[in-house]
Design a protein around this motif. Structure first.
Motif, short mmCIF file in Angstrom:
data_model
loop_
_atom_site.label_atom_id
_atom_site.label_comp_id
_atom_site.label_asym_id
_atom_site.label_seq_id
_atom_site.Cartn_x
_atom_site.Cartn_y
_atom_site.Cartn_z
N ARG A 4 -1.70 58.16 9.87
CA ARG A 4 -2.40 58.39 11.14
C ARG A 4 -2.96 57.07 11.63
NH1 ARG A 4 -5.00 60.74 7.02
NH2 ARG A 4 -6.77 59.57 6.20
N VAL A 5 -3.51 57.07 12.85
CA VAL A 5 -4.22 55.88 13.33
C VAL A 5 -5.55 55.82 12.58
CG1 VAL A 5 -5.33 54.77 15.30
CG2 VAL A 5 -3.12 55.90 15.59
N ASP A 6 -5.80 54.72 11.90
CA ASP A 6 -7.04 54.53 11.16
C ASP A 6 -8.13 54.01 12.10
OD1 ASP A 6 -7.96 54.13 8.03
OD2 ASP A 6 -8.95 52.71 9.38
N HIS A 7 -7.82 52.90 12.76
CA HIS A 7 -8.77 52.35 13.73
C HIS A 7 -8.06 51.44 14.72
CE1 HIS A 7 -8.91 49.17 10.50
NE2 HIS A 7 -8.98 48.35 11.54
N VAL A 8 -8.75 51.18 15.81
CA VAL A 8 -8.30 50.20 16.79
C VAL A 8 -9.34 49.10 16.78
CG1 VAL A 8 -7.90 49.80 19.25
CG2 VAL A 8 -7.16 51.95 18.19
N GLY A 9 -8.90 47.85 16.66
CA GLY A 9 -9.83 46.72 16.56
C GLY A 9 -10.01 46.02 17.90
N ILE A 10 -11.25 45.75 18.23
CA ILE A 10 -11.59 45.11 19.50
C ILE A 10 -12.37 43.83 19.20
CG2 ILE A 10 -12.89 45.37 21.65
CD1 ILE A 10 -12.29 48.35 21.51
N ALA A 11 -11.88 42.71 19.69
CA ALA A 11 -12.57 41.43 19.50
C ALA A 11 -13.74 41.34 20.47
CB ALA A 11 -11.60 40.27 19.72
N VAL A 12 -14.89 40.98 19.93
CA VAL A 12 -16.11 40.86 20.76
C VAL A 12 -16.82 39.56 20.38
CG1 VAL A 12 -16.36 43.38 20.87
CG2 VAL A 12 -17.65 42.12 19.15
N PRO A 13 -17.47 38.91 21.33
CA PRO A 13 -18.17 37.68 20.98
C PRO A 13 -19.46 37.92 20.20
CG PRO A 13 -18.17 38.03 23.38
CD PRO A 13 -17.44 39.18 22.77
N ASP A 14 -20.13 39.05 20.46
CA ASP A 14 -21.44 39.30 19.84
C ASP A 14 -21.49 40.75 19.37
OD1 ASP A 14 -24.68 38.20 20.24
OD2 ASP A 14 -24.29 40.33 19.88
N LEU A 15 -21.61 40.94 18.05
CA LEU A 15 -21.52 42.30 17.49
C LEU A 15 -22.69 43.19 17.93
CD1 LEU A 15 -19.68 44.00 15.66
CD2 LEU A 15 -21.27 43.50 13.80
N ASP A 16 -23.89 42.65 17.92
CA ASP A 16 -25.05 43.49 18.26
C ASP A 16 -24.99 43.94 19.72
OD1 ASP A 16 -26.20 43.33 15.67
OD2 ASP A 16 -26.88 41.31 16.14
N GLU A 17 -24.58 43.02 20.60
CA GLU A 17 -24.44 43.40 22.01
C GLU A 17 -23.36 44.45 22.19
OE1 GLU A 17 -23.75 40.24 24.84
OE2 GLU A 17 -25.59 39.20 24.16
N GLY A 52 -16.34 63.53 11.42
CA GLY A 52 -14.97 64.03 11.42
C GLY A 52 -13.99 62.99 10.92
N GLY A 53 -12.70 63.30 11.03
CA GLY A 53 -11.68 62.39 10.52
C GLY A 53 -10.97 61.61 11.61
N GLY A 54 -11.55 61.58 12.79
CA GLY A 54 -10.89 60.90 13.90
C GLY A 54 -10.84 59.39 13.73
N ALA A 55 -9.98 58.75 14.52
CA ALA A 55 -9.84 57.30 14.45
C ALA A 55 -11.16 56.61 14.80
CB ALA A 55 -8.73 56.84 15.39
N ARG A 56 -11.39 55.49 14.18
CA ARG A 56 -12.57 54.66 14.44
C ARG A 56 -12.21 53.55 15.41
NH1 ARG A 56 -14.88 58.87 12.24
NH2 ARG A 56 -16.09 58.49 10.38
N PRO A 78 -12.46 38.81 25.24
CA PRO A 78 -12.68 40.05 24.50
C PRO A 78 -11.62 41.09 24.86
CG PRO A 78 -14.67 39.37 25.69
CD PRO A 78 -13.57 38.48 26.15
N GLY A 79 -11.29 41.96 23.88
CA GLY A 79 -10.34 43.03 24.16
C GLY A 79 -9.63 43.51 22.91
N LEU A 80 -8.64 44.40 23.12
CA LEU A 80 -7.89 44.99 22.01
C LEU A 80 -7.19 43.91 21.20
CD1 LEU A 80 -6.17 48.09 23.68
CD2 LEU A 80 -8.15 48.07 22.15
N GLN A 81 -7.42 43.90 19.90
CA GLN A 81 -6.84 42.84 19.05
C GLN A 81 -5.85 43.39 18.03
OE1 GLN A 81 -7.93 42.07 15.52
NE2 GLN A 81 -6.97 40.06 15.35
N GLN A 82 -6.04 44.66 17.60
CA GLN A 82 -5.18 45.20 16.54
C GLN A 82 -5.15 46.72 16.57
OE1 GLN A 82 -7.53 46.03 12.77
NE2 GLN A 82 -8.05 43.88 13.13
N LEU A 83 -4.05 47.26 16.02
CA LEU A 83 -3.88 48.70 15.84
C LEU A 83 -3.64 48.94 14.35
CD1 LEU A 83 -3.36 51.60 16.79
CD2 LEU A 83 -1.02 50.91 17.33
N ALA A 84 -4.51 49.74 13.73
CA ALA A 84 -4.43 49.93 12.27
C ALA A 84 -4.03 51.35 11.93
CB ALA A 84 -5.77 49.60 11.63
N TYR A 85 -3.06 51.48 11.02
CA TYR A 85 -2.62 52.78 10.53
C TYR A 85 -3.11 52.99 9.11
CZ TYR A 85 0.78 52.67 14.36
OH TYR A 85 1.38 52.61 15.60
#
Ligand code: V0V
Length: 137
Positions: A4-17, A52-56, A78-85
């Motif tokens: 299944r899709v595990d997670h979608v990774g998004i690159a961000v400059p500042d994690l807390d923001e 639940g078990g949905g993608a992160r 910033p934006g979509l960087q990876q698709l993880a299964y």
């Protein structure tokens, strides 16, 4: 195979923001946060269904200017960087893709989020998508 899709990774400059933005704007909840020195990231997993078990969604912020995420931000912003299964066996999944002629980035799996074992397919061999394979702990 891929489960299944595990997670979608998004690159961000500042994690807390970024965390504040996702919580406030989309009502997503942070379910995990950690620093991965080897990958050069501070990361947080957020979810619409925390129990639940949905993608992160994995928010990825750079620790160092020479890290993969820093390079990605320099090039694309910033934006979509990876698709993880999710996979059951990352070695077997990597071997199967290698046998189909795809380049895996690592000879051996490395440590990913929450003690998972991970590898990546080079984006040039997967239609411009950085594909990650995740074997959960
Ligand atoms: C680069 N390219 C991408 C891309 N990054 N295309 C799609 N998605 C991406 N994320 C394209 C780029 O535009 C170039 O295309 C070409 O690939 C360059 O390839 P390269 O020179 O071989 O490599 P770099 O230096 O751009 O690095 C790209 C790779 C690097 C994928 C090799 O980012 C990497 O090692 N990533 C794996 C590790 C990682 O991403 N770690 C952070 C997440 P043109 O311009 O030539 O057409 S850590 C994580 O996910 C964790 C902890 C977890 O899930 O648990």
């Amino acid at each position: 195979g891929l489960l299944r899709v595990d997670h979608v990774g998004i690159a961000v400059p500042d994690l807390d923001e970024a965390l504040a933005f996702y919580e406030r704007t989309f009502g997503l909840r942070c379910v995990h946060e950690e620093t991965n020195e080897e990958q050069g990231v501070r990361e947080a997993m957020v979810a619409a269904d925390p129990d639940g078990g949905g993608a992160r969604i994995q928010l990825l912020a750079p620790l160092r200017p020479d890290s993969a995420i820093a390079k990605f931000l320099d090039r694309n912003g910033p934006g979509l960087q990876q698709l993880a299964y999710t996979v059951r066996d990352v070695e077997a999944a990597s071997a199967a893709l290698r046998a189909r002629g795809l380049r895996l980035l690592y000879d051996e799996p490395r440590r990913g989020t929450a003690g998972s074992r991970i590898n990546f397919v080079h984006p040039k061999d997967a239609g411009g998508v950085l594909v990650e394979l995740v074997q959960p702990a």
